[in-house]
Design a protein around this motif. Structure first.
Motif, PDB file in Angstrom:
ATOM      1  N   THR A 145      12.863  -5.228   0.012  1.00  0.00           N
ATOM      2  CA  THR A 145      12.857  -6.082  -1.162  1.00  0.00           C
ATOM      3  C   THR A 145      12.033  -7.328  -0.879  1.00  0.00           C
ATOM      4  O   THR A 145      11.850  -7.711   0.278  1.00  0.00           O
ATOM      5  CB  THR A 145      14.298  -6.453  -1.581  1.00  0.00           C
ATOM      6  OG1 THR A 145      14.269  -7.236  -2.770  1.00  0.00           O
ATOM      7  CG2 THR A 145      15.002  -7.234  -0.477  1.00  0.00           C
ATOM      8  N   ASP A 146      11.516  -7.933  -1.943  1.00  0.00           N
ATOM      9  CA  ASP A 146      10.682  -9.129  -1.811  1.00  0.00           C
ATOM     10  C   ASP A 146      11.511 -10.381  -2.033  1.00  0.00           C
ATOM     11  O   ASP A 146      12.529 -10.357  -2.747  1.00  0.00           O
ATOM     12  CB  ASP A 146       9.532  -9.096  -2.817  1.00  0.00           C
ATOM     13  CG  ASP A 146       8.491  -8.040  -2.488  1.00  0.00           C
ATOM     14  OD1 ASP A 146       8.430  -7.629  -1.309  1.00  0.00           O
ATOM     15  OD2 ASP A 146       7.747  -7.630  -3.404  1.00  0.00           O
ATOM     16  N   ALA A 178      12.199 -11.459  -5.767  1.00  0.00           N
ATOM     17  CA  ALA A 178      12.854 -10.487  -6.647  1.00  0.00           C
ATOM     18  C   ALA A 178      14.364 -10.654  -6.526  1.00  0.00           C
ATOM     19  O   ALA A 178      14.905 -10.664  -5.411  1.00  0.00           O
ATOM     20  CB  ALA A 178      12.452  -9.062  -6.270  1.00  0.00           C
ATOM     21  N   SER A 220       9.243  -4.271  -4.635  1.00  0.00           N
ATOM     22  CA  SER A 220      10.170  -5.388  -4.758  1.00  0.00           C
ATOM     23  C   SER A 220      11.607  -4.947  -4.573  1.00  0.00           C
ATOM     24  O   SER A 220      12.472  -5.756  -4.256  1.00  0.00           O
ATOM     25  CB  SER A 220      10.009  -6.064  -6.126  1.00  0.00           C
ATOM     26  OG  SER A 220       8.747  -6.683  -6.230  1.00  0.00           O
ATOM     27  N   ASP A 231      11.995 -10.225 -11.758  1.00  0.00           N
ATOM     28  CA  ASP A 231      10.934 -11.014 -11.141  1.00  0.00           C
ATOM     29  C   ASP A 231      10.184 -11.759 -12.244  1.00  0.00           C
ATOM     30  O   ASP A 231      10.511 -11.629 -13.428  1.00  0.00           O
ATOM     31  CB  ASP A 231       9.999 -10.168 -10.273  1.00  0.00           C
ATOM     32  CG  ASP A 231       9.245  -9.112 -11.066  1.00  0.00           C
ATOM     33  OD1 ASP A 231       9.403  -9.058 -12.305  1.00  0.00           O
ATOM     34  OD2 ASP A 231       8.480  -8.336 -10.461  1.00  0.00           O
TER      35      ASP A 231
END
Length: 408
Positions: A140-141, A144, A205, A251
């Motif tokens: 995951t980012d 996000a 993400s 996001d």
């Protein structure tokens, strides 16, 4: 003299557009026949879950991201890999974990000595975990935010031993009209492909996979689109890669046209490199229906923008002939062809321009969005041809600032 360029333009336009129309028809059939079957097999399926969080200069949002992960209600093993941040990202991580010692089942950090790009960081983290790491990995980012229950929902797909990777779907905030249309179009495509076999593109993400299904050596550290690289590698090795429409994250879209342009061209280059590099393996007969899906995506991202460039060049050539030799005095085939194509070109230019400005054109908005997408893909091909790699990029500061205002 007008007939030849008009004929070439017509063939090029058909070559660019026809596979899109065919794929839209296939998407309709796949959705009609398989929608009710596209549900995870598990209900209470549970495995060890390692959350991989690549970061670079995320001081503005990292604490909010850590808080967000704690809301998933799962015993997460967190692995943060930092690409030589020059801000206080890792200081904030250390302070946050020190003040929340029991929130995660485990926390590890890897600090790279220099920045090499996200894919290189992901490769190093995966090698650290090992090809046959226990359980599942979720990447995951930092920008996000996951909806509650998102990871548990995604985990249920892995009750099916043939599922190797699952991606969530974004709730994108702040996008212009053309961005929302672009997203909805490609999300529908990913979902339809997932229903019938697999999609080669997942959202980095928030995506989850079983480590033993991925060949780490398939990942190119000098290219971006690490999410699509992972998904394609998993599917080429025999497991399915799916999009789950009910697993969602939030996001923020870049707020300016320039920001969206940079993001689209960067993403396009990564996908184009992947499609070229994996074409032979992914379209082999053994891949079945996925081979057709991959060939279509190769056309959409590479062949179509080139065909549209040919059509545009022949249109200019045709207008050049008219300027040199004048408009025919009598009604002829050349006259009618030129008039028909001129009306089509004028309509396309207007639709493209309105889409580029984020304006709706009613039922023809999809055509305008397609034309602007072809522009970004064409620009990406030119960028690559010039030898410029976009696997390292500057962040969108406006996205991080707006993310602080988001509540999930």
């Amino acid at each position: 003299m007008v007939v030849v360029p008009a004929a070439i333009e017509g063939v090029a336009l058909c070559a660019a557009v026809a596979p899109f129309v065919l794929h839209r028809w296939d998407m309709y059939r796949w959705d009609r026949d398989h929608r009710n079957q596209h549900v995870p097999k598990g209900r209470e399926h549970s495995e060890r879950l390692t959350v991989l969080l690549p970061v670079w200069n995320e001081a503005l949002v990292i604490e909010k991201k850590m808080d967000d992960l704690t809301k998933q209600g799962l015993p997460l093993h967190l692995l943060i890999i930092d690409s030589a941040s020059t801000d206080d990202t890792m200081k904030l991580v250390d302070a946050w974990t020190a003040s929340h010692p029991e929130v995660f089942a485990g926390v590890e950090t890897i600090r790279m000595p220099k920045r090499e790009g996200k894919t290189a960081a992901v490769i190093q983290a995966l090698n650290h975990l090992g090809q046959h790491a226990e359980g599942l990995i979720c990447m995951t980012d930092a920008d996000a935010l996951l909806e509650r229950g998102c990871l548990r929902r995604m985990m249920q797909w892995f009750a099916d031993p043939m599922v190797g990777g699952v991606g969530a779907v974004p709730n994108r905030m702040g996008g212009r009209y053309d961005e929302e249309l672009h997203r909805s179009t490609w999300e529908a495509m990913r979902l339809a492909e997932s229903m019938v076999d697999s999609t080669p593109f997942l959202e980095g993400s928030c995506m989850m996979w079983r480590p033993s299904c991925l060949a780490i050596n398939d990942l190119n550290p000098l290219a971006n689109a690490d999410d699509a690289q992972i998904a394609t590698s998993i599917r080429c090795r025999g497991w399915r890669t799916l999009t789950d429409p009910l697993a969602r994250f939030t996001d923020v879209a870049p707020t300016t046209l320039e920001g969206q342009r940079r993001q689209k061209i960067r993403r396009a280059q990564g996908l184009q490199r992947l499609l070229i590099r994996q074409r032979k393996q992914a379209t082999a007969k053994s891949q079945g229906l996925f081979g057709r899906i991959f060939r279509r995506q190769f056309h959409f991202h590479i062949v179509a923008p080139l065909a549209l460039t040919v059509a545009s060049a022949t249109a200019v050539l045709r207008w050049g002939f008219i300027a040199l030799y004048g408009w025919p005095a009598t009604f002829t085939l050349a006259n009618s062809l030129h008039l028909g194509f001129s009306l089509l070109e004028a309509t396309c230019v207007v639709l493209w321009w309105r889409s580029r400005k984020g304006k709706s054109s009613g039922p023809l908005s999809l055509v305008g969005q397609w034309l602007s997408s072809m522009e970004w893909l064409g620009r990406s091909l030119i960028t690559t041809a010039r030898g410029r790699s976009l696997h390292q990029w500057d962040q969108h500061a406006d996205v991080r600032e707006r993310m602080l205002e988001v509540e999930v």
